[in-house]
Design a protein around this motif. Sequence first.
Motif, PDB file in Angstrom:
ATOM      1  N   ASP A 125      30.589  50.707  24.254  1.00 35.06           N
ATOM      2  CA  ASP A 125      29.702  49.866  23.443  1.00 35.06           C
ATOM      3  C   ASP A 125      29.252  50.547  22.153  1.00 35.06           C
ATOM      4  OD1 ASP A 125      29.782  47.809  25.140  1.00 35.06           O
ATOM      5  OD2 ASP A 125      27.840  48.197  26.097  1.00 35.06           O
ATOM      6  N   PHE A 126      28.975  49.709  21.161  1.00 37.66           N
ATOM      7  CA  PHE A 126      28.337  50.218  19.938  1.00 37.66           C
ATOM      8  C   PHE A 126      27.510  49.077  19.353  1.00 37.66           C
ATOM      9  CE2 PHE A 126      31.198  47.879  17.227  1.00 37.66           C
ATOM     10  CZ  PHE A 126      32.358  47.804  17.963  1.00 37.66           C
ATOM     11  N   LEU A 263      21.736  58.968  19.853  1.00 39.16           N
ATOM     12  CA  LEU A 263      22.635  57.810  19.808  1.00 39.16           C
ATOM     13  C   LEU A 263      23.530  57.794  21.031  1.00 39.16           C
ATOM     14  CD1 LEU A 263      23.796  57.831  16.070  1.00 39.16           C
ATOM     15  CD2 LEU A 263      21.987  56.466  17.118  1.00 39.16           C
ATOM     16  N   GLY A 264      23.866  56.612  21.520  1.00 37.46           N
ATOM     17  CA  GLY A 264      24.850  56.479  22.579  1.00 37.46           C
ATOM     18  C   GLY A 264      26.220  56.888  22.057  1.00 37.46           C
ATOM     19  N   ASN A 267      27.822  54.478  19.182  1.00 36.71           N
ATOM     20  CA  ASN A 267      27.158  54.639  17.887  1.00 36.71           C
ATOM     21  C   ASN A 267      27.366  56.045  17.327  1.00 36.71           C
ATOM     22  OD1 ASN A 267      26.280  52.073  18.177  1.00 36.71           O
ATOM     23  ND2 ASN A 267      24.153  52.593  18.689  1.00 36.71           N
ATOM     24  N   ALA A 268      27.355  57.025  18.207  1.00 40.35           N
ATOM     25  CA  ALA A 268      27.540  58.405  17.756  1.00 40.35           C
ATOM     26  C   ALA A 268      28.912  58.559  17.091  1.00 40.35           C
ATOM     27  CB  ALA A 268      27.397  59.370  18.922  1.00 40.35           C
ATOM     28  N   LEU A 269      29.955  58.016  17.727  1.00 30.66           N
ATOM     29  CA  LEU A 269      31.275  58.142  17.121  1.00 30.66           C
ATOM     30  C   LEU A 269      31.295  57.489  15.744  1.00 30.66           C
ATOM     31  CD1 LEU A 269      34.280  59.004  17.455  1.00 30.66           C
ATOM     32  CD2 LEU A 269      34.728  56.596  17.875  1.00 30.66           C
ATOM     33  N   LEU A 270      30.698  56.305  15.646  1.00 32.02           N
ATOM     34  CA  LEU A 270      30.711  55.625  14.351  1.00 32.02           C
ATOM     35  C   LEU A 270      29.949  56.439  13.308  1.00 32.02           C
ATOM     36  CD1 LEU A 270      30.205  51.892  15.447  1.00 32.02           C
ATOM     37  CD2 LEU A 270      32.325  53.062  14.794  1.00 32.02           C
ATOM     38  N   PRO A 328      24.845  64.431  25.417  1.00 31.65           N
ATOM     39  CA  PRO A 328      24.705  64.134  26.847  1.00 31.65           C
ATOM     40  C   PRO A 328      24.721  62.627  27.056  1.00 31.65           C
ATOM     41  CG  PRO A 328      22.597  64.789  25.897  1.00 31.65           C
ATOM     42  CD  PRO A 328      23.605  64.947  24.815  1.00 31.65           C
ATOM     43  N   LEU A 329      25.338  62.188  28.153  1.00 32.54           N
ATOM     44  CA  LEU A 329      25.350  60.756  28.439  1.00 32.54           C
ATOM     45  C   LEU A 329      23.916  60.264  28.541  1.00 32.54           C
ATOM     46  CD1 LEU A 329      28.240  60.047  30.939  1.00 32.54           C
ATOM     47  CD2 LEU A 329      27.860  59.141  28.640  1.00 32.54           C
TER      48      LEU A 329
END
Lengths: 332, 332, 332, 93, 93, 93
Positions: A125-126, A263-264, A267-270, A328-329
């Motif tokens: 998800d993002f 950020l999850g 979102n972190a990847l983006l 961390p998750l």
Amino acid sequence: MEINPILQNVLAPPVLFFLIGAISIFFKSDLEIPAPLPKLFSLYLLLAIGFKGGIEIQKSGFTDQVLPTLGAAILMSLIIPLIGFLILRYKFDVFNSAAIAAAYGSISAVTFISAESFLEGQSIDFDGFMVGALALMESPAIIVGLLLVKFAAPKNRPNSRKMHLSSILHESLLNGSVYLLLSSLIIGFLTAFSNPSAISKMEPFTGQLFYGAECFFLLDMGIVAAQRLPSLKNAGSFLILFAVFMPLFNSLIGVFVARFLSLGPGNALLFVVLCASASYLAVPAAMRMTVPEARSSYYISTTLGLTFPFNIVLGIPIYMTLVNKIIPLPPM
Amino acid sequence: MEINPILQNVLAPPVLFFLIGAISIFFKSDLEIPAPLPKLFSLYLLLAIGFKGGIEIQKSGFTDQVLPTLGAAILMSLIIPLIGFLILRYKFDVFNSAAIAAAYGSISAVTFISAESFLEGQSIDFDGFMVGALALMESPAIIVGLLLVKFAAPKNRPNSRKMHLSSILHESLLNGSVYLLLSSLIIGFLTAFSNPSAISKMEPFTGQLFYGAECFFLLDMGIVAAQRLPSLKNAGSFLILFAVFMPLFNSLIGVFVARFLSLGPGNALLFVVLCASASYLAVPAAMRMTVPEARSSYYISTTLGLTFPFNIVLGIPIYMTLVNKIIPLPPM
Amino acid sequence: MEINPILQNVLAPPVLFFLIGAISIFFKSDLEIPAPLPKLFSLYLLLAIGFKGGIEIQKSGFTDQVLPTLGAAILMSLIIPLIGFLILRYKFDVFNSAAIAAAYGSISAVTFISAESFLEGQSIDFDGFMVGALALMESPAIIVGLLLVKFAAPKNRPNSRKMHLSSILHESLLNGSVYLLLSSLIIGFLTAFSNPSAISKMEPFTGQLFYGAECFFLLDMGIVAAQRLPSLKNAGSFLILFAVFMPLFNSLIGVFVARFLSLGPGNALLFVVLCASASYLAVPAAMRMTVPEARSSYYISTTLGLTFPFNIVLGIPIYMTLVNKIIPLPPM
Amino acid sequence: MKRLDLIFSERELDAIINTLEKANVPGYTVMKHATGRGPERVVTEDMEFTGLGSNAHVIVFCEQELIDQMRANIKSDLSYYGGVAYISEATPL
Amino acid sequence: MKRLDLIFSERELDAIINTLEKANVPGYTVMKHATGRGPERVVTEDMEFTGLGSNAHVIVFCEQELIDQMRANIKSDLSYYGGVAYISEATPL
Amino acid sequence: MKRLDLIFSERELDAIINTLEKANVPGYTVMKHATGRGPERVVTEDMEFTGLGSNAHVIVFCEQELIDQMRANIKSDLSYYGGVAYISEATPL
Ligand SMILES: Nc1ncnc2c1ncn2[C@@H]1O[C@H](COP(=O)(O)O)[C@@H](O)[C@H]1O
Ligand SMILES: Nc1ncnc2c1ncn2[C@@H]1O[C@H](COP(=O)(O)O)[C@@H](O)[C@H]1O
Ligand SMILES: Nc1ncnc2c1ncn2[C@@H]1O[C@H](COP(=O)(O)O)[C@@H](O)[C@H]1O
Ligand code: NA
Ligand code: NA
Ligand code: NA
């Protein structure tokens, strides 16, 4: 375990189409997507991503994460060009250093789109508000770049008529791609707010068609990127190294900022991808007009010929691995 | 109560995209939709609206209302240019008066499309045969305009080789946009008749994509309209007033004709919009070829720069209010 | 019973759009689809048909029929140009004979697409691997044509620098349309294999949009074909007869080969259509570069002006009748 | 009469047209989407969609005086941004 | 040899090409999508999709005699519909 | 200075540009999508999507010597593939 996500990424249609575009150049095929067709897809992607982002922002509302993330995004697009400038000054004059640094501080919407497709492929998800970060990160780096020129090179310039603050703001905020992305975002927001029935009427155009149009455009981007490569040779090895290590370096800063923002993973990847990508639409347009002393082949060949392909093919899965390692998750 | 429909109209995506296109010009953004991309969308919209209209006509059959409405539509496109001509002759020569009058007697397909979108947004029904009225109203005004030139200015013309009746008919009936709309209508009709399974295969292209493509095209139309505005200033205040009051005047005639025809509110709005809109495709093409004495900037700036935006943004909701006031709700 | 399938074919939207394109030229309408829009649709159709074909091949696997059919397809594209060459040599020199013969040995993807639409309209099944045959039949005829020039006319040529084997292979295998079709096929295959969730994301673009885009492109093809007709007159009656009888002759060979291969009626029709169709993309490109002595108007006017329309409008239903007569229905 | 050929990045088109209009040239023609190579830059078609765009080729038929009048402005634009300008003879039909 | 440059609305292209073909010129080149301004009209790219279209730039390399032969026809077309025509010297390579 | 105008099928563009680059011309401009008619061929816009493509118009401003140097190569390309080449006078602004 580290090769797996790369291979998975490479076997997705958008990346495959990018690769066959690039390969067509190496094999000297006469495959060609004549102008202005690439512009059509480029405009379409900006419009669609802005519109969908606007809807998402309106739907999710301004949660706790939104403002800090947007603020951090702007901050990154101010800091990255400064770092880049300092590095580039080892080898280049003020003009070229500022122009290239500005490109790396800004973003590439298609890299962002590819990261979204990657996340969808992995069912991660993002949030829609990340498109807001995308839109906000386009311009500030241009302003930094132009201010660097204004202050670091005040006397060298024979003709600085274009460097008034007003024209700096104009070039950075009213560039066609910035303007289209931002205003589509606003339209999406307003539509979700006052006219929700129109969303489903737009969906076939902005939603369903998107993935295929992305593939078509990446086919062209593969052609363009591969055609930039020869001129990279002239640019010298310093710039070639810069074009690969600067995104990696920026992604490292980005991932720690993302961790700080809690950020999850999506979102972190983006966020990381925004930091790591470099602009070939808004920044070159602004630099061509305001810093003609800089060689356009420098900032275009690096961003399009190396950084873009690197991010699309290898970068995104690498950044995902990085995100998974360092963030961390979230509880739950 | 009268502001509400206008605001509602303005907050729909097509109108919003039109507005950001126009605003981009006022802010001197370099947003640009290069040729021939606008032509692509223009051709697509004509093809799609014709095809869908043809299907609807075949499905609904020729009800009692169809023939009188189509007849009234043709009549309107003959009368309006005559009225316009008389008004314009106060200020302009025969050539310019006839050319401008012909433009206002003919129609704008995109204004019609916008009115359909407006009706859909308000969940008001309308019939497919109105596309037939659209198609039939494109040409007659051209013929009237050319006949006006032929008879009102027989001696002024150094060179009237193009004014044979055959070439008048050719220009009016075989103009590309007239031809594409009419023949797509026929194809839609034939398909619904003999090949109904093909309808659903066309639907994603002509149906689902339509709303988004309309938005994209209106973005361009906003740019074009705003670029016409400066040349309107040269045209003088008479023409500026004409460009706003002629559609209002035509809408008034239209709404009474619609009442006389007992059209439902949806069909009535479309009828009124056809009367009130002005052509920038078929008529300018024909006038450029056959009446080169007329200044093209007059008939193009008024229709595109003022009448079109006026209708899209304010006209349609105003006409809807008019329809609701003047036409009694149908029994049932 | 023989007119029925022709009429049914003619009343399908793709053929109707083709016809109104052609008619617009006869009526001298100014309907125009400006460059590079036709290229957009041409690229899109090749990409989409390749991608979908690749998925189908992966799904169905390599059944017993696949390899023999592909082998026969290649064989046909080697034999047909030889036969064509022998016939054409009665009237033309080596250069023109070889170039025209190569065009008829190769294929037309849009004719193939039209045959698929015809089969879908008649609810007749066919297999995805036939797209493999399409892709494999594009190049070999080019090689045969160039070898014919190389060996039949070694001394006439002032300048044969382009006729090395490597450049023959380059022209035949790396032509843009060959390359795009083949690589999209591979991408479709890989996607179905490793990334099946991406198939549904591509579907709106490559699947749902296809039929409408085909119609739009055929509208343009109608214009193009009708514009070729006048130059056919100069080509002489021999070439005009060739352009109609060669496809019929090739379809006859094709249908017996299809019977020998025990193809079902759908696959058989596609096989016959591949034999009967002639190339206007890959072959002219290759011939223009390597056999400049041949008159391009010969090989383009015949394939585009006559053979293509003939196949689209009359050929496909005729071939279907032939298939139904000559190939026994499969048991079951 | 003279013929003036100007070739430069389309991003400078507004500036150049301004110069032409200020000099009251009788007219001009613009052809966009030109590509090429100059002493400073290579401009290719595949880059047209990016922020760099392609070149514009502007043709002006006018009297020598007008050219003399515009010379300084045009030269300054072209020297700053790149591009070429050449004059040749032309006779109205 | 001469070089003839014709610039006019693309809507008149068929008429002009007719004139050229009737004079049996050895060849001609057409570049469409030109924009510009003349004494009578402004032609802009954004208007290309409308009924007005843009300009065509036609180049003809031919002998002076052919030009003399076509002069009247071309001038009549251009005076009626607008457009410009200029002649200059050209030498085959 | 001279102005060299080359018009030929875009399929030969790479070969011609090669020739120009080998002669070290100071620059060149390419305009694609040109159509036209020559002694050998008609090139129309509607055929652009097919394998034939359209014409390219290449302009080179350079010294006479460079032209002399390239003459043989260009002539051989054009004679084999078709196309025209004309020289005229040009003065830098
Ligand atoms: N010698 C030349 N001949 C023709 N065109 C040229 C020449 N030099 C430059 N150009 C054109 O002018 C553009 C701008 O050149 P530059 O000064 O390198 O920015 C190039 O992209 C070419 O299209
Ligand atoms: N002096 C000029 N120099 C170059 N092009 C011109 C000139 N005058 C007119 N044109 C071109 O000719 C077209 C038609 O001009 P007009 O006669 O105003 O219709 C214009 O749009 C320009 O493209
Ligand atoms: N006399 C001419 N004047 C202008 N353009 C020409 C002339 N002859 C040939 N051309 C151009 O050169 C192209 C190639 O000509 P060809 O030699 O017939 O292949 C044509 O399509 C025209 O665009
Ligand atoms: Na960045
Ligand atoms: Na009207
Ligand atoms: Na064949």
